[in-house]
Each structure stands twice: as C-alpha cells, then as structure tokens.
Design a protein around this motif. Structure first.
Motif: not given
Length: 522
Positions: A247-248, A274-275, A253-257, A238-245
């Motif tokens: 919480v977001r 990641s956490v 990560e949860e949505a992709l999982t 799972v690679q969320p990419g560049v995301i600020d913060g």
C-alpha cells in the motif's frame, strides 16, 4: 612388439613420476577454488573488466600441471564451484548453506573443460596441440556456460562475456555473435597467455593466438554494420526504493509519477512487483491508474505480482495501462528465478524453504513473449518488448523481441533482497549487453536497486538511479533501425563451438579405435 622396462635411478626402485609432492598436493584444492573465484572481480560491483583477459591463467596453469586426468577433473570442478560461489555470493542471505550445494553440483560442469585443458596443455605440448587448445578450451568453457544457462539450473547469470558490458569493442562483438562470442575470445586470450607463460615449445602458437584474437576484434570493429539513429522516445522510470508494504509502495509510486506531468513523456515504467493486487479484480485500482495516466499524458507499464482472478495461481505480469485503463496488453513472466519464485522438484528440494528465503508457493509461467504497442499520448505507435527481472540475463529472449518488431526493450526488476551486494550493479549492466546484441535501446527500471538505460550501441543514457534512490527520472532514449547480425543469424558462435568439440571427439575416438586395433594385432 617391444617391451619397455622401468627406468632406474640408483638402487632397485624406478624413478618417481613427475608431479606435485604430497605437501604441494594438499594446497592444490584450495588453490583451485581461489583461482576459479578470481574472475568474479571482473564483474560489477568491482568491475575490473580488464582482469577478465588474464584472470583464467592461474586456473589454467594449475589444471594443466595436474599429475593425472582425475586430479585435473577435480581441480576444474573445485574451480567451477569457486567461480559460481564468487559470482553468486550475494545469494547467501537467501539460500544460506544451500548455495554451497548448488555451487558444488554446478561446478561439475567444468570437469570436461578441465580434462580438455589437461590433455591439450599438459606436459610439453607442441604448436599443434596448443593451436587446437586455442579453439577447444574456449569451446569447452562455453559448453559449461551453455548447460548452466538452462533456466532450471539457474540461468545465464555471470557469463564471462558479460563482464565486458562497458567495453565498446566487446559490445561490437556482441552485436555480431552475442555474449557467447565475447566469452569465447576472452577464454582464447587466457589460453594464449597461459601458453606464452608455461609452454616454451609453443610460445609462437600462443603469440599467434593473441594476434588472431586481436585481428578478429579489429575486423569486427571496423567492418561490422551499425544501427541507424531514427529519433528518440521520452521514457520515464519510477523507482520508489525500499518501502515496506504494497500500500505504501503504491502511494509512493503514484506520488513520483505525478511529478512527471507536463514533462512530455511517452511512457512511464514501474518496477517489478510494483502493484500487489490483480487489476482484473480491483476496479478502483484500475480507475486510479487510468487517472494517473491521464494526469501524466502517457501510458504506464506496471508490473502486477498477484493471484489472478481469471486463472489459477500467482503470476508476475507486465500490464500496459492507458487513460482508459488496462489496454489488454499483458505479458506473463515466462522464466522464473529458481528458489526465489519456485522450487525445482519441490517434492525433493522443498526443505530449502526451511533454510533460506525460497518461495513457499510456486509462481505460474507465461507461455509466450509479447510485443506491446503504445495506444495513446506522444508515444502512440511505439512498440516495446517487456522482460521481467531475471529474463534480461537470457540473450534469446531479447533477440526474439527485437526480431518480432520491438523498438525498445523494457525490463522491470526488483533487487530488494540484495540491496547491499553486487547483484543490483550486475543486473543493471545486462541492459548494455542486451541493447548492443539487438540494436534496440533498453530501459532497466527497478523497484529497488539500480535503474539504467542503454542506447542501441550499449552506451549509457543519462544518469543511473542507485540503490539509495527514490525518484522519477526521464530519459531521452535514442531509437535505432536495422537488424543486428546477432538477431539475424542467432547463436552461430555456440553452434561453431559445439561443432569443434564434436569434431575433436570424433577424431579422438577414431584414433583410440586405431590404437586398440593395433594393440590387438600385436
């Protein structure tokens, strides 16, 4: 006792010693920096891997032609600084001017190598000296790499052998002697080429050196053992990419999982940091991750970057989470990134935080490596060996995990500060090298950067996730059995190189004492 008088040309003055003219001397220093930087093109992102077989030749020719050992040492130092600057140039936005100081200091490690080059290849050496150079010049290079590989000096990033991560014969060599053996042969090839080009009296020795390197590589290719295939593991990254913060990022990560539900995965791997909250102090977050594990039907390997509730300080930890919550398997990162995660000798170098992005507070270190066993789902019983980011550069860490029974190496990384440089591709390339060394497939999962998977031969598995990706990808990872020669025998190539240098030093010292005694008798 014979007395030698200086030779005369015409008139009263002795002949000038051969060497560069003053005008030429002015250009030697910048040429040394450029020649030292040239091999960096063999690494990702350019990945001109074939260049590594000749990239050291200009530097070798420059150092051997120096007019004195002192000048040879200076040009080796400048070239070493140029090499380090080129390979680590992507650190400039974080360290600013401090990277110049580091490169200048670490470049001094190439001074002994330069003196060896000048002594063995300088002047008009015969076949004997060139034959010695084919062994000792690579050993001197390895000594510089070995010292700078100490974690407190920056670690083994940019080892010359690592440039061959996509070359099958080089990966086979790595399975026998690690990245060190690959680097030794590369420098030997460069030394032999330099002899062929510049030393007419020793061209036969240079040709013999090239033939010997080819014979060693061919022998390893044909006769070295190989791992045996024993099934597959289905692992998701799972690679969320560049995301600020945080919480977001966690929400992404949860949505992709969740998209992995029903796809039969054995393990889901999240990237480094990641956490952002300690699981021991946040029961709600533990419950969310456990529910996510139940939804997917697989265990999660997350990475927590937070202040611990049970121990003082901030740790980066790989934590295994199953359907009932954290399993108790936890690995605390042991080798930290200098300046990025701690400042060495902060009382002296703390000013680095004012000129770059150095850590304002030191992270704490773990004290042991951990092999985790998946407790549930289709992957129950699979043993994995976690590494965190920078640790994938250390050959000994992956080797110890393989020796302790890990079937899959798992790296959790983040290169969010270096998205547009060479760092993400360089980091991902290490997965192939570590896999080939250990005969254990490696999953390299990033928060941002380049995620990649390599099988036990170092070959790529599936498609990479690039720096622009925000996605979840599933890989059928081939498993392998057996123990690689490198895992079994360890760093024998390093010990052999150090023994050769020690023997040379002992012989040279004995000869010096004999000459001194002879001169005193005269």
């Amino acid at each position: 006792m014979r007395v030698r008088f200086p030779e005369r040309t015409s008139g009263r003055f002795p002949a000038r010693a051969s060497g560069p003219t003053p005008a030429g001397g002015r250009w030697r220093a910048p040429c040394a920096v450029v020649a030292g930087a040239f091999p960096a093109l063999a690494f990702p992102a350019p990945s001109l891997w074939w260049l590594a077989y000749a990239a050291l030749v200009p530097w070798l020719l420059l150092v051997r032609s120096a007019g004195s050992p002192r000048r040879a040492a200076r040009e080796a130092w400048l070239g070493g600084a140029g090499f380090l600057l080129a390979v680590h140039h992507w650190l400039l936005p974080s360290l600013h001017v401090f990277i110049l100081v580091l490169a200048a200091l670490l470049g001094l490690l190439w001074v002994p190598w330069g003196l060896l080059v000048h002594r063995l290849l300088g002047g008009r050496p015969g076949p004997g000296r060139v034959a010695a150079a084919l062994v000792l010049v690579p050993a001197g290079w390895l000594l510089a790499e070995l010292v700078r590989s100490w974690e407190y000096l920056g670690g083994p990033w940019g080892l010359l052998g690592a440039s061959q991560w996509q070359v099958p014969p080089a990966l086979r060599l790595a399975s026998v002697g690690g990245v060190w053996l690959v680097g030794l042969l590369l420098v030997a090839v460069n030394t032999a080429l330099a002899a062929l080009l510049a030393l007419p009296r020793a061209r036969l020795a240079g040709l013999a050196g090239l033939t010997g390197c080819a014979a060693v590589t061919a022998g390893v290719w044909w006769w070295a053992p190989q791992p045996r295939a024993v099934g597959t593991a289905r692992i998701a990254v799972v690679q969320p990419g560049v995301i600020d913060g945080p919480v977001r990022r966690l929400e992404r990560e949860e949505a992709l999982t969740r998209t992995l539900a029903g796809r039969g995965v054995d393990l889901v791997v999240w990237g480094e940091s990641s956490v952002g909250t300690d699981l021991g102090a946040d029961p709600a977050l533990r419950a969310r991750l456990a529910a996510l594990s139940r939804t997917v039907g697989a265990d999660l390997l997350v990475n927590v970057d937070a202040r611990r509730s049970d121990r003082p300080g901030i740790f980066k930890s790989s934590v295994l989470v199953g359907p009932d919550g954290p399993t108790g398997d936890r690995y605390d990162k042991m080798r930290l990134v200098p300046f990025g995660e701690y400042v060495p000798a902060r009382s002296l170098l703390g000013w680095a935080t004012s000129v770059g992005k150095a850590a304002t507070e030191d992270r704490r270190r773990g004290d042991r490596q951990v092999v985790m066993t998946l407790p549930s789902g289709r992957g129950a019983g699979l043993r994995i060996g976690p590494l965190v980011c920078f640790e994938t550069a250390f050959p000994d860490m992956s080797r110890h995990l393989a020796a302790d029974g890990a079937r899959v190496l798992v790296a959790q990384s983040s290169t969010s500060s270096f998205q547009h440089g060479w760092a993400p591709a360089q980091h991902a390339s290490l997965a192939a090298l570590r896999a080939a060394e250990t005969w254990r497939p490696m999953v390299h999962a990033t928060l941002t950067g380049v995620s990649a998977v390599a099988d036990a031969h170092g070959r790529p598995v599936g498609r990479r996730l690039g720096t622009d990706a925000s996605a979840a990808a599933v890989y059928d990872v081939p498993l392998a059995s057996g123990t690689s020669p490198y895992v079994r025998t360890g760093d024998w190539a390093v010990y052999a190189a150090l023994a050769a240098l020690a023997l040379y030093g002992g012989v040279a010292g004995a000869r010096a004492r004999v000459r001194r005694s002879a001169s005193l008798r005269c």
